[in-house]
Design a protein around this motif. Structure first.
Motif, PDB file in Angstrom:
ATOM      1  N   PHE A 147       0.827  -1.199   0.000  1.00 35.47           N
ATOM      2  CA  PHE A 147       0.000   0.000   0.000  1.00 35.47           C
ATOM      3  C   PHE A 147       0.868   1.259   0.000  1.00 35.47           C
ATOM      4  N   TYR A 208     -11.338   3.356   1.046  1.00 38.22           N
ATOM      5  CA  TYR A 208      -9.991   2.765   0.942  1.00 38.22           C
ATOM      6  C   TYR A 208      -8.994   3.428   1.890  1.00 38.22           C
ATOM      7  N   CYS A 211      -6.600   1.494   4.217  1.00 42.92           N
ATOM      8  CA  CYS A 211      -5.492   0.747   3.603  1.00 42.92           C
ATOM      9  C   CYS A 211      -4.192   1.548   3.633  1.00 42.92           C
ATOM     10  N   GLU A 214      -2.164   0.661   6.631  1.00 43.57           N
ATOM     11  CA  GLU A 214      -1.813  -0.738   6.874  1.00 43.57           C
ATOM     12  C   GLU A 214      -0.330  -0.966   6.617  1.00 43.57           C
ATOM     13  N   PHE A 228      -8.227  -6.221  -4.605  1.00 43.99           N
ATOM     14  CA  PHE A 228      -7.106  -5.281  -4.502  1.00 43.99           C
ATOM     15  C   PHE A 228      -6.479  -4.944  -5.852  1.00 43.99           C
ATOM     16  N   ASN A 243     -10.319  -0.571  -3.161  1.00 45.12           N
ATOM     17  CA  ASN A 243      -9.052  -0.798  -2.461  1.00 45.12           C
ATOM     18  C   ASN A 243      -7.848  -0.508  -3.352  1.00 45.12           C
TER      19      ASN A 243
END
Length: 717
Positions: A147, A208, A211, A214, A228, A243
């Motif tokens: 990410f 999103y 994310c 993360e 994803f 995402n």
């Protein structure tokens, strides 16, 4: 072709690449040092402007230091690209194509993945992120998702939209982006599409956003991959995924149909027909850093088709990735033949009529949906080319960087020549012009340091002869007073209680002798600090002399730490051994309680020892014990005071002796001026006299840096 042999060759190529990473990192270090030195040169020019002539300032101001720094940064970025290429544990094949040309079908056939992991759709772009698909034997497919961080997302993804659409200052936090009031859609089809992309990022941020916080990578299993990498569900086009907007890259691991390919990866590049800002730059960056060979995919229409301007544009875009290696040496054209052969004739015509500016290694005609054809007609011959040619391409890539390094070195040498010319400096070492500057400065320093050290030693000698050492005398007076006020002798009642506890007055008396003796000595341990203060004061006075004589620029310290710093500069240098020994002895000299006072106190404590004949004679009662302890304590304290009073002159005398010896070593030793001092002062002249020698030292550092062998580390691969 023996595919196992190719597999072995590819493994060898990868293992040969890895040692180059260390070489590149060494060059990167040199680049950073070069930028720092050039920046320092510019800063030093400003600092010394008032000491230079107007002509010198003008000539130095016209040097192209900033231009060289920019070139250094540019080379640094290219070295990072080269390092990333050589760090990889796979050889990578990039697949590039516009929407609906068969790119996704080709990727599915090469890797054995399905539409779920590599989305394809006739409705438009479905793939949302770049995916690297890596071959691993005997596994169930899974993926690692990388990410963007919040900062990366705002800088690399959102900021380009604000700049191109002229929306003002780009947000620096997600809260600012969420609160930003987007204007109405701009005019123009392309601008409108770009605005639509930004609006998608803005309107769906909450879907999103999590994310972006993360940790990466996040391991996901095969069923989760579409969430994803895809923009919408294939079987439900109205079901959108978001995402992927937070995803920088996905690594998918699976077993390729041809399980003998070895350390190979395929990179899926999302179609360029989409008008998301930054897509082209990301494609160029990825091709240059993450791809060894590239496949262009094109599917001629059955009803009639021709090479179009967008084909040439796509080719030209990819060609920007590695200017050092012609793209015709690392690219292939795949012409996608439909399974019903309805476009077969056009495929052949496309193969014969490829635009002259679109040069590639080879052209493959195959049904991209057929894994047998893609393996035999595309993958196998491409791997053979890769095994035989990648090392040579790597060498050309590395040597192109070396050529830029060589050019940079020439530019820096020209810069040095011009700077030296402006300052009238000739040669690298201390030449005649330097020596003519150094000699009178050295003579002036020697006169000053000898005069001031002689004056200080005379002062210390007089002080040692005229009276008691102030620090030690005051400390002794305070210690005697503390001992009188706190003998630790208990009262008669307390002695009676202790006798009951110990089983009689005799054992209680012996116990109390130890207590009183220990307490008495503890009062004098503070003399350690008083002795230290005397020594520190003398050292600090010498430091003031040394700094004032001309050594101040060698250390920021103004106390005795200055002596330690100078000692370190002389350490392990045989040319200044006499000086080093003198400075080291003074820096390490101490007067301490344990060596100077303690033994003089201990001999007066015998009367407080249980086995002393006089101590054994006491009246066996509480009052008798009390009286005897008081008598012995006063006697011991009186003797200690008398003994230590005789020492009150000695700390000053000891300090004077050490300073006198220091003077002998650094001023009077044979040849110490002509050998040790001149060598030391010459070695550090740029720091001692920066206005005279600073430029020389700075430019010499620059000259030594570009002469380093590290600048030639890329000449062999």
């Amino acid at each position: 072709m023996n595919i196992e042999h190719v597999k072995t060759q590819i493994a060898q190529i990868i293992s040969q690449r890895h040692p180059m990473v260390k070489r590149i990192e060494q060059i990167e270090t040199q680049m950073n040092e070069l930028s720092s030195l050039l920046t320092e040169v510019d800063r030093y020019r400003e600092q010394t402007a008032d000491k230079l002539t107007s002509e010198q300032n003008q000539r130095l101001g016209s040097l192209r230091g900033a231009e060289i720094i920019r070139e250094t940064s540019s080379i640094g970025r290219e070295l990072q690209q080269l390092k990333a290429r050589f760090l990889r544990n796979t050889l990578n094949i990039g697949v590039v194509g516009l929407a609906r040309q068969g790119k996704s079908r080709l990727l599915q056939s090469l890797t054995g993945l399905t539409r779920a992991e590599i989305p394809d759709s006739s409705a438009g772009h479905c793939t949302g992120v770049r995916s690297t698909i890596l071959h691993k034997n005997d596994i169930t497919p899974y993926a690692d998702v990388f990410f963007y961080t919040e900062t990366e997302f705002l800088q690399q993804v959102i900021k380009p939209y604000f700049e191109e659409l002229k929306l003002g200052t780009a947000p620096v936090t997600l809260e600012q982006f969420a609160a930003f009031d987007l204007p109405s859609s701009p005019q123009g089809a392309e601008v409108g599409e770009k605005y639509r992309h930004l609006k998608k990022y803005h309107d769906h941020l909450d879907l999103y956003r999590s994310c972006l916080f993360e940790p990466s990578p996040r391991r996901i299993q095969r069923p989760q991959i579409p969430e994803f990498v895809a923009q919408y569900a294939l079987d439900e086009p109205e079901t959108f995924y978001y995402n992927h907007l937070a995803v920088c890259e996905v690594h998918i691991y699976c077993q390729f149909p041809n399980d003998s390919v070895g350390q190979i990866a395929v990179v899926d590049m999302p179609g360029l027909g989409d008008t998301g800002i930054g897509d082209e730059k990301r494609l160029i960056h990825s091709l240059g850093q993450d791809v060894d060979l590239v496949l262009f995919v094109r599917m001629p229409k059955a009803a009639g088709d021709d090479w179009m301007s967008f084909d040439v544009q796509l080719y030209d875009t990819a060609n920007q990735a590695l200017r050092e290696i012609p793209i015709e040496q690392w690219s292939f054209q795949v012409i996608n033949r439909m399974s019903d052969d309805s476009n077969a004739a056009n495929c052949q015509r496309f193969s014969r009529s490829m635009p002259v500016q679109m040069k590639v290694v080879d052209i493959f005609i195959a049904d991209c949906a057929d894994s047998t054809q893609t393996n035999n007609l595309i993958l196998v011959p491409m791997l053979a080319y890769m095994a035989s040619q990648i090392t040579e391409l790597d060498q050309r890539f590395a040597l192109s960087k070396q050529a830029r390094l060589d050019k940079l070195r020439q530019d820096v040498r020209r810069f040095l020549d011009e700077a030296n010319g402006a300052l009238g400096i000739k040669g690298k070492a201390m030449d005649g012009s330097d020596f003519n500057l150094f000699r009178p400065l050295m003579n002036k320093f020697w006169t000053k340091i000898t005069t001031q050290i002689n004056r200080l030693t005379r002062e210390l000698k007089e002080e040692s002869q005229l009276g008691r050492d102030v620090n030690f005398s005051q400390g002794l007076t305070q210690a005697i007073q503390r001992a009188k006020e706190n003998s630790n002798i208990p009262s008669s009642d307390e002695i009676s209680s202790l006798a009951d506890e110990k089983g009689g007055f005799a054992p209680a008396y012996e116990y109390l002798l130890d207590v009183v003796r220990t307490q008495l000595t503890s009062h004098f341990q503070g003399l350690d600090a008083d002795l230290g203060a005397t020594v520190e004061s003398a050292k600090n006075r010498m430091v003031t002399v040394l700094r004032d004589a001309g050594l101040a620029n060698l250390s920021l310290a103004t106390d005795s730490q200055f002596l330690n710093d100078i000692t370190q500069l002389m350490k392990e240098n045989p040319a200044v051994e006499t000086l080093y020994n003198g400075f080291n002895d003074l820096a390490s000299f101490k007067l301490v309680y344990r060596g100077f006072v303690q033994h003089r106190i201990r001999k007066h404590l015998n009367c407080l020892m249980p086995d002393d004949p006089d101590a054994r004679d006491f009246e066996v009662s509480a009052q008798g014990v009390f009286d005897k302890l008081n008598l012995l304590h006063k006697r011991a304290l009186s003797n200690i005071q008398e003994s230590l009073e005789e020492l009150c002159w000695e700390p000053s005398m000891a300090v004077f002796a050490v300073i006198e010896e220091f003077k002998d070593r650094i001023l009077r030793a044979e040849e110490v001026q002509r050998n040790d001092w001149e060598y030391f002062m010459e070695e550090h002249r740029s720091d001692i006299w920066p206005e005279r020698f600073g430029w020389r030292a700075l430019l010499r550092k620059l000259d030594n840096l570009i002469g380093s062998k590290n600048f030639n580390l890329l000449t062999s691969l």
